[in-house]
Design a protein around this motif. Sequence first.
Motif, PDB file in Angstrom:
ATOM      1  N   LYS A   1      38.966  43.907  86.062  1.00  0.00           N
ATOM      2  CA  LYS A   1      39.724  43.096  87.226  1.00  0.00           C
ATOM      3  C   LYS A   1      40.017  41.600  86.944  1.00  0.00           C
ATOM      4  CE  LYS A   1      36.878  42.768  91.102  1.00  0.00           C
ATOM      5  NZ  LYS A   1      36.830  43.077  92.378  1.00  0.00           N
ATOM      6  N   GLY A   2      41.044  41.068  87.383  1.00  0.00           N
ATOM      7  CA  GLY A   2      41.083  39.477  87.586  1.00  0.00           C
ATOM      8  C   GLY A   2      42.484  39.263  86.953  1.00  0.00           C
ATOM      9  N   ASP A   3      42.435  37.930  86.397  1.00  0.00           N
ATOM     10  CA  ASP A   3      43.745  37.229  85.937  1.00  0.00           C
ATOM     11  C   ASP A   3      44.146  37.631  84.472  1.00  0.00           C
ATOM     12  OD1 ASP A   3      45.853  34.714  86.018  1.00  0.00           O
ATOM     13  OD2 ASP A   3      44.704  34.668  84.021  1.00  0.00           O
ATOM     14  N   LEU A   4      45.441  38.327  84.427  1.00  0.00           N
ATOM     15  CA  LEU A   4      45.610  38.868  83.151  1.00  0.00           C
ATOM     16  C   LEU A   4      45.289  37.980  81.720  1.00  0.00           C
ATOM     17  CD1 LEU A   4      46.590  41.446  81.356  1.00  0.00           C
ATOM     18  CD2 LEU A   4      48.835  40.465  81.967  1.00  0.00           C
ATOM     19  N   LEU A   5      45.761  36.832  81.896  1.00  0.00           N
ATOM     20  CA  LEU A   5      45.567  36.099  80.785  1.00  0.00           C
ATOM     21  C   LEU A   5      44.106  35.742  80.417  1.00  0.00           C
ATOM     22  CD1 LEU A   5      48.728  33.311  80.870  1.00  0.00           C
ATOM     23  CD2 LEU A   5      48.306  35.108  79.313  1.00  0.00           C
ATOM     24  N   ASP A   6      43.314  35.164  81.583  1.00  0.00           N
ATOM     25  CA  ASP A   6      41.875  35.129  81.183  1.00  0.00           C
ATOM     26  C   ASP A   6      41.089  36.189  80.877  1.00  0.00           C
ATOM     27  OD1 ASP A   6      39.934  33.050  81.157  1.00  0.00           O
ATOM     28  OD2 ASP A   6      39.252  33.830  83.235  1.00  0.00           O
ATOM     29  N   GLN A   7      41.542  37.383  81.474  1.00  0.00           N
ATOM     30  CA  GLN A   7      40.842  38.426  80.915  1.00  0.00           C
ATOM     31  C   GLN A   7      41.192  38.956  79.281  1.00  0.00           C
ATOM     32  OE1 GLN A   7      38.521  38.015  83.611  1.00  0.00           O
ATOM     33  NE2 GLN A   7      38.284  40.188  83.177  1.00  0.00           N
ATOM     34  N   GLU A   8      42.338  38.881  79.204  1.00  0.00           N
ATOM     35  CA  GLU A   8      42.856  39.084  77.873  1.00  0.00           C
ATOM     36  C   GLU A   8      42.129  38.127  76.890  1.00  0.00           C
ATOM     37  OE1 GLU A   8      47.354  41.046  78.090  1.00  0.00           O
ATOM     38  OE2 GLU A   8      47.159  39.170  77.784  1.00  0.00           O
ATOM     39  N   ARG A   9      41.982  36.743  77.251  1.00  0.00           N
ATOM     40  CA  ARG A   9      41.127  35.782  76.446  1.00  0.00           C
ATOM     41  C   ARG A   9      39.808  36.305  76.247  1.00  0.00           C
ATOM     42  NH1 ARG A   9      37.717  31.841  77.362  1.00  0.00           N
ATOM     43  NH2 ARG A   9      37.457  32.459  79.325  1.00  0.00           N
ATOM     44  N   LYS A  10      39.109  36.466  77.163  1.00  0.00           N
ATOM     45  CA  LYS A  10      37.544  37.105  77.190  1.00  0.00           C
ATOM     46  C   LYS A  10      37.563  38.120  75.983  1.00  0.00           C
ATOM     47  CE  LYS A  10      37.096  36.604  81.471  1.00  0.00           C
ATOM     48  NZ  LYS A  10      36.295  36.420  82.795  1.00  0.00           N
ATOM     49  N   ILE A  11      38.438  39.235  76.398  1.00  0.00           N
ATOM     50  CA  ILE A  11      38.504  40.555  75.699  1.00  0.00           C
ATOM     51  C   ILE A  11      38.471  40.108  74.245  1.00  0.00           C
ATOM     52  CG2 ILE A  11      39.721  42.593  75.113  1.00  0.00           C
ATOM     53  CD1 ILE A  11      40.403  42.821  78.187  1.00  0.00           C
ATOM     54  N   ARG A  12      39.497  39.326  73.901  1.00  0.00           N
ATOM     55  CA  ARG A  12      40.026  38.927  72.470  1.00  0.00           C
ATOM     56  C   ARG A  12      38.853  38.104  72.021  1.00  0.00           C
ATOM     57  NH1 ARG A  12      44.123  36.375  73.730  1.00  0.00           N
ATOM     58  NH2 ARG A  12      43.333  34.364  73.555  1.00  0.00           N
ATOM     59  N   LYS A  13      38.204  37.206  72.297  1.00  0.00           N
ATOM     60  CA  LYS A  13      37.012  36.352  71.950  1.00  0.00           C
ATOM     61  C   LYS A  13      35.943  37.106  72.054  1.00  0.00           C
ATOM     62  CE  LYS A  13      38.845  31.746  72.991  1.00  0.00           C
ATOM     63  NZ  LYS A  13      38.272  30.187  73.464  1.00  0.00           N
ATOM     64  N   SER A  14      35.587  38.283  72.781  1.00  0.00           N
ATOM     65  CA  SER A  14      34.388  38.936  72.838  1.00  0.00           C
ATOM     66  C   SER A  14      34.021  39.592  71.463  1.00  0.00           C
ATOM     67  CB  SER A  14      34.347  39.926  73.878  1.00  0.00           C
ATOM     68  OG  SER A  14      35.445  41.078  73.492  1.00  0.00           O
ATOM     69  N   GLY A  15      35.012  39.886  70.512  1.00  0.00           N
ATOM     70  CA  GLY A  15      34.811  40.508  69.550  1.00  0.00           C
ATOM     71  C   GLY A  15      34.406  42.210  69.442  1.00  0.00           C
ATOM     72  N   ILE A  16      34.178  42.540  70.693  1.00  0.00           N
ATOM     73  CA  ILE A  16      33.946  44.047  70.896  1.00  0.00           C
ATOM     74  C   ILE A  16      35.202  45.019  71.200  1.00  0.00           C
ATOM     75  CG2 ILE A  16      31.579  43.346  71.398  1.00  0.00           C
ATOM     76  CD1 ILE A  16      32.259  43.766  74.390  1.00  0.00           C
ATOM     77  N   GLN A  17      36.304  44.461  71.151  1.00  0.00           N
ATOM     78  CA  GLN A  17      37.317  45.315  71.682  1.00  0.00           C
ATOM     79  C   GLN A  17      37.703  46.750  70.960  1.00  0.00           C
ATOM     80  OE1 GLN A  17      37.496  42.253  70.689  1.00  0.00           O
ATOM     81  NE2 GLN A  17      39.483  41.805  69.703  1.00  0.00           N
ATOM     82  N   HIS A  18      37.401  46.427  69.582  1.00  0.00           N
ATOM     83  CA  HIS A  18      37.398  47.627  68.539  1.00  0.00           C
ATOM     84  C   HIS A  18      36.569  48.728  69.128  1.00  0.00           C
ATOM     85  CE1 HIS A  18      33.855  45.476  67.164  1.00  0.00           C
ATOM     86  NE2 HIS A  18      33.371  46.700  66.602  1.00  0.00           N
ATOM     87  N   TYR A  19      35.634  48.766  69.935  1.00  0.00           N
ATOM     88  CA  TYR A  19      34.802  49.762  70.267  1.00  0.00           C
ATOM     89  C   TYR A  19      35.686  50.637  71.308  1.00  0.00           C
ATOM     90  CZ  TYR A  19      30.619  47.829  68.339  1.00  0.00           C
ATOM     91  OH  TYR A  19      29.611  47.054  67.482  1.00  0.00           O
TER      92      TYR A  19
END
Length: 229
Positions: free
Chosen positions: A125-143
């Motif tokens: 949950k949280g701000d959409l743009l910031d959460q999308e940034r963190k998800i993208r930079k995490s490198g684990i979204q492919h799981y």
Amino acid sequence: MIDGIKVVAFDADDTLWENEAYFQEFEANFCKMVGCYVTSEQASAELLRTEMRNLHLYGYGAKGMMLCMIETVCKVAKEENGLKAVQEILKLGHELLQTPVEILPGVETVLSALTNKYQLVLATKGDLLDQERKIRKSGIQHYFDRIEVMSDKTLTDYQKMIDGIGCKPQEFLMIGNSIKSDIEPVLAIGGRAVHIPHHITWQYETQIDGSVSHEFFRLEKIEEVLNYL
């Protein structure tokens, strides 16, 4: 073992990656900034009151916190120093919004082990743009088979998510660090939950509405999930 589970959902902030520590550093810098007007305790308390008052308007995240800090500093600081404080808040806020994503220990081990056994969901949950940034930079979204960024994590939000996935509540397992946001509402709709406490928790997330009426698993480390799935 936790039987009958088809979908395993993970909270993101402070479950998969470090988050609250950066926010607390932001708040500590703010308290120092207004230290010539009020004590750190008073500044922190006033900021929390402002955040709670504006939560329905700003939601969760760094941008909302920045706005609440600006409102708070306008209340406690002298007018001639207000602009300088606002500029510093914006500077620190921009730095917070660009903070690197630090994956917590054991996370990739768990995700790798579960990815072919269950449908995996990232539920944050949280701000959409910031959460999308963190998800993208995490490198684990492919799981993950599905990524959900919610404005809040209420009973209704979880029910809507589960309906969208197409599973029964008893087939859904939520893993997270907040009893208020990750455990209580999931249990209330008949789901299952695993609580993994983080070493730092936002004060809001510790404000539990009464006692949790259903049992849930509490583990010390995320790797321990593999003993039950």
